[in-house]
Design a protein around this motif. Structure first.
Motif: not given
Length: 308
Positions: A121-125, A153-154, A193-195, A197-206
């Protein structure tokens, strides 16, 4: 002094010797010529006539090291494209057709992915936060602090269910004090979570367990997820305990923030360590002061008056 810029302790020690002790010959320094030549290539020393080595001024040396690191980073990014093609070529056909979405399964794999993304990460989460959680709060706080040391930044929007967890308010207060910008909202559609402008993580909960996430790379889907975060950020109530101005100094900002987030009197009492009746009385006083007929109206009026 240059360890964080990739300079070995041996080279750093030689440089400090030349800074504190002045220029010296190779024999006086007592290290192999190849070491001194390496330092010269890094821009740390100059080789003068008479086999004399002189330290470059620290401010110039630091700039030279930073420039070299930036050039290495630029080359690394340029290499990503060909490597990504090789990566996808060796995956199955289904993944190759949907390269912008990757499924990462297993707790350890998910945790490693999260650490890798934050490390880059370089700019914002940007985070939409709600239970369940993959790792303890202490581990997350450590990771968040490490990114802030690089000026990342967060921004975090907390679901009411997250704020309602025992001890969670105190944890959020600590994160906000450390620099996190936080807001609270009654409901969120999912964890995200969006890191940069290059990636996002979308958790899948069970149930109550997260053992799988979707990794989304630059695409229309990533753009939609970024817009979704901004939508909930704009709708959220700022979580800023202690930020209340003097005209409302007699109002507990923690109470105000939890009320605006939609927590019940019982939940607020549990978070603040107060008796439910005490909370009910203070909420009633706040509503009367704002001229509000409902708890929601009281939260809206508090925002309009600048109390949040």
């Amino acid at each position: 002094m240059f360890g964080h810029l990739g300079v070995s302790p041996e080279l750093t020690a030689v440089y400090e010797l030349l800074v504190t002790g002045g220029s010296r010959t190779t024999d006086e320094i007592g290290v192999a010529v190849v070491v001194l030549e390496q330092m010269r290539e890094l821009g740390l020393v100059r080789h003068l006539p008479g086999d004399v080595w002189q330290a470059v001024a620290p401010d110039l040396a630091v700039e030279a090291l930073i420039a070299a690191r930036e050039e290495a980073n630029r080359r690394a990014r340029a290499d990503v494209g060909p490597l990504m093609e090789l990566y996808l070529r060796n995956r199955d056909e289904e993944l190759a057709d949907n390269a912008f979405v990757e499924v990462v399964s297993g707790k350890d794999a998910v945790r490693d992915l999260w650490r890798t993304l934050l490390g880059g990460a370089r700019e914002e989460v940007c985070v939409l936060d709600q239970p369940p959680y993959l790792s303890p709060q202490e581990e997350h706080a450590e990771l968040e602090d490490s990114t802030r040391q690089r000026d990342v930044q967060w921004r975090v929007v907390y679901d009411r269910s997250a704020v309602d967890l025992p001890g969670r308010v105190a944890e959020i207060i600590e994160m906000v004090a450390a620099g996190e910008r936080a807001r609270v909202t009654p409901t969120l559609p999912f964890k995200l979570a969006v890191i940069d402008a290059h990636a996002a993580v979308l958790p899948v909960a069970s149930g109550d367990v997260i053992d799988k996430v979707l990794l989304i790379r630059p695409s229309a889907l990533l753009d939609v997820l970024r817009s979704t975060f901004e939508l909930y950020w704009d709708k959220g109530i700022p979580f800023s305990p202690g930020g209340i101005y003097a005209a409302a100094a007699d109002i507990d900002p923690n109470l105000l923030g939890l009320l605006a987030a939609g927590l019940t009197d019982e939940s607020i009492a549990r978070q603040l360590g107060l008796a439910p009746r005490t909370v009910q009385r203070r909420v009633r006083q706040l509503m009367d002061r704002c001229g509000a007929q409902t708890r929601f109206q009281a939260g809206v009026q508090a925002m309009r008056r600048g109390w949040l």
